[in-house]
Design an enzyme around this catalytic site. Structure first.
Site: not given
Length: 175
Positions: A135, A151
């Site tokens: 992301h 992440c």
């Protein structure tokens, strides 16, 4: 910045004046691999994500990766994609941050201050959401560091570029 010996940080421990070194800027590079074009390979030790173009070439992006205890390796796939995604922190993160004195929202709609940034690629394994994402970030000063809860974060302009290139179902290899 305070860190442990492995160079692992909470994002709020990194100076907002930090600028990621030039080597983390998006660029086309020579990259030999047997993986097919469209594959994403993430080298967490070097803080690079490679989007395989084929014929010995790739686009290399600088990334922030999981801090100590949150790194992982394996092969997954892009299960879905979202523009300006909402962020729903997992219960474990909410509890962990509460112990640090930070109260996280149960949900945050997409936008410039959202931790998932401009785009998200949701990583799946065996048809199930892994809870990990590739992301964007509202904290560009963290690129090139071990800062996340697992992440992979990119500059917003880079995640938009990667999002536009990547198809749902693309293979993602985390080294």
């Amino acid at each position: 910045m305070q860190s442990n010996s492995a160079g692992s940080y909470y994002p709020d421990q990194v100076s907002k004046n930090r600028i990621a070194p030039f080597r983390y800027r998006r660029q086309r590079v020579d990259y030999e691999t047997k993986q097919k074009p469209g594959t994403i390979i993430i080298d967490t030790r070097k803080h690079y994500l490679y989007y395989v173009l084929g014929e010995g070439r790739a686009i290399r992006y600088g990334v922030g990766v999981g801090r100590d205890g949150f790194g992982w390796k394996g092969t997954v796939s892009v299960g879905r994609k979202a523009e300006w995604p909402a962020w729903v922190p997992p219960p474990e993160m909410i509890a962990r941050e509460r112990k640090r004195g930070r109260i996280l929202p149960a949900r945050m709609e997409g936008g410039p201050r959202n931790p998932l940034g401009a785009r998200a690629l949701y990583l799946y394994q065996g048809g199930r959401d892994t809870i990990y994402r590739i992301h964007g970030t509202s904290e560009p000063w963290t690129i090139g560091l071990n800062v996340s809860s697992g992440c992979i974060r990119l500059l917003n302009r880079d995640v938009i570029d990667l999002y536009n290139r990547t198809k749902v179902g693309a293979r993602v290899i985390v080294l």
